[in-house]
Design a protein around this motif. Structure first.
Motif, PDB file in Angstrom:
ATOM      1  N   LYS A 138      -0.717   3.556  -5.900  1.00 23.77           N
ATOM      2  CA  LYS A 138      -1.890   4.134  -6.388  1.00 23.77           C
ATOM      3  C   LYS A 138      -1.775   5.430  -7.225  1.00 23.77           C
TER       4      LYS A 138
ATOM      5  N   HIS B  92       0.717  -1.270   0.134  1.00 24.63           N
ATOM      6  CA  HIS B  92       0.110   0.035   0.060  1.00 24.63           C
ATOM      7  C   HIS B  92       0.792   1.173  -0.101  1.00 24.63           C
TER       8      HIS B  92
ATOM      9  N   HIS C 103       1.529   5.283  -2.125  1.00 25.56           N
ATOM     10  CA  HIS C 103       1.065   6.564  -3.083  1.00 25.56           C
ATOM     11  C   HIS C 103       2.520   7.118  -3.471  1.00 25.56           C
TER      12      HIS C 103
ATOM     13  N   HIS D  41      -5.908   0.272   6.382  1.00 22.51           N
ATOM     14  CA  HIS D  41      -5.980   1.138   7.378  1.00 22.51           C
ATOM     15  C   HIS D  41      -6.560   0.729   8.609  1.00 22.51           C
TER      16      HIS D  41
ATOM     17  N   HIS E  60      -9.435   1.833   0.948  1.00 16.29           N
ATOM     18  CA  HIS E  60      -9.280   2.497   2.096  1.00 16.29           C
ATOM     19  C   HIS E  60     -10.314   2.399   3.091  1.00 16.29           C
TER      20      HIS E  60
ATOM     21  N   ASP F  35       2.203   2.877   3.408  1.00 16.76           N
ATOM     22  CA  ASP F  35       1.281   4.007   3.021  1.00 16.76           C
ATOM     23  C   ASP F  35       2.024   5.366   2.550  1.00 16.76           C
TER      24      ASP F  35
HETATM   25 ZN   LIG Z   1      -3.119   5.232   1.448  1.00 17.19          ZN
END
Ligand SMILES: [Zn+2]
Length: 412
Positions: A147, A78, A80, A271, A248, A322
């Motif tokens: 993502k 996960h 970004h 999450h 999410h 994350d």
């Molecule tokens: Zn995220």
């Protein structure tokens, strides 16, 4: 090309038989071989064993790993990583007392990153993102999911996904792409959020599928962002294009996102800082991997995912970073593993399992990554001389990694 590692103090996560994921009490066990050897042939793990039984091997290169540990590289399911610019000014705002929600209401947060992304060229976004990817590879990450979600326009979202595609082409580690057009509602749609959902579903999603830019679909199912009804609508539409959900949910509020994900056979629900008993109950017996993101909890000072409760209920759990400019400007899986032990009371064995094989599962990579198994890709970490593997999470903030190998090649 044959590379032979000898005198390895301990070889971790050795799985003779392939497993796709580990749940509950299975996570307490981390199979290892002490005083081991490991043979790499080209890009794959060829063989391993105890030094006492080392056969005669005609290796091209022999590496003495005395005092050092080898473990599979981290599988970060996960992130970004693709974004433009940074948000260190909001970081200062937060120190001065503004909440994440207040910053978002002032046009900061995700919308701030979206504005910067839209104004930055594809080439520049690529350069910035490639630098971050190389940084996390040196920190031991050998497989990663990335993502979209900072475009929030057709052009911006496609730009991000094309950058991910270029990274996939130029780097050897597996990179999985997720379409997160439903990350936040753009300012111009504030009064008509349904129109933004229509844009994502009717305009952008078909283009993403047509250009084959993503394997997974994501949505920020949260109060003030997207509802459970939006989630059902998007996931149903994405299914027609063959995009599996990784969503999410339950970051600030439990509103039923987990149940929506499960209904659509989500690969993962991520999450989970706020978990009701019925959320844990719903996950039991499903193929959906719960994913915790402890460095986000650290950075935002919000609760940590209740890992102990979840594992003791028999659930699996994966750990990921994350990595993003707003809530987690760090892609360090070593820190994530430390936080899982320190803050979530996971044992070192559970945390390493969660960050390797279960992370691989959350990217559909268990077949090829996440453990030391014959035939799997030679993606692994060689540590410095350390007293034991428990030292890795214990010495948080210390870089215990000597080198990282991806497909049998040492990362320079
Ligand atoms: Zn995220």
């Amino acid at each position: 090309m044959k590379q032979l590692f000898i005198n390895i103090k301990e070889l971790l996560q050795v799985r003779e038989n392939k497993v796709d994921k580990l749940s509950g009490t299975e996570m307490k066990e981390l199979p290892t071989i002490k005083n081991a050897w490991l043979l790499i042939e080209d890009d794959k793990i060829a063989d391993y064993g105890e030094m006492d039984s080392l056969p005669e091997i005609n290796a091209d290169k022999t590496i003495d790993a005395e005092g050092k540990i080898i473990l599979p590289s981290w599988c970060d399911s996960h992130t970004h990583i693709v974004y433009a610019g940074n948000r260190e000014l909001e970081f200062a705002d937060r120190i001065n007392g503004l909440s994440y929600e207040e910053i978002a209401n002032r046009g900061g947060g995700i919308l701030n990153s979206a504005k910067t992304l839209q104004e930055t060229s594809e080439e520049e976004v690529y350069q910035q993102s490639a630098k971050r990817l190389e940084e996390v590879m040196k920190l031991g990450t050998g497989a990663v999911e990335i993502k979209s979600g900072y475009g929030l326009t057709e052009e911006g979202e496609l730009k991000m996904l094309r950058v991910i595609k270029k990274l996939q082409k130029n780097y050897e580690l597996p990179i999985k792409a997720t379409f997160l057009g439903a990350h936040a509602i753009p300012k111009e749609y504030k009064e008509k959020p349904d129109a933004y959902m229509d844009l994502v579903i009717e305009k952008i999603l078909p283009k993403v599928a047509e250009e084959n830019l993503a394997e997974y679909i994501d949505i920020f199912c949260e109060k003030g962002y997207f509802s459970v009804a939006d989630t059902h609508k998007l996931l149903s539409a994405a299914k027609k294009f063959g995009l599996k959900p990784k969503i999410h949910v339950n970051q600030f509020n439990a509103i039923g996102g987990i149940q929506a994900g499960i209904e659509h056979d989500a690969l993962s629900v991520d999450h989970l800082e706020v978990m009701r008993p019925e959320d844990i109950e719903s996950l039991k017996g499903t193929s959906t991997m719960p994913v915790a993101l402890p460095s986000c909890s650290l950075f935002l000072s919000i609760p940590y995912t209740p890992a102990r409760e979840m594992l003791d209920s028999g659930l699996p759990l994966a750990l990921a970073t994350d990595f993003n400019p707003g809530s987690t400007p760090s892609g360090n899986m070593n820190l994530v593993v430390s936080l899982a032990c320190i803050k979530m009371k996971m044992t070192p064995e559970e945390a390493i399992n969660a960050a390797t094989i279960n992370g691989a599962y959350a990217m559909e990579l268990s077949e090829t990554h996440g453990s030391i198994t014959k035939g799997k890709k030679a993606n692994f970490i060689l540590t410095k001389e350390i007293p034991s593997y428990t030292f890795l999470p214990y010495a948080f903030g210390t870089n215990s990694i000597e080198s990282v190998f991806i497909n049998g090649k040492m990362i320079e």
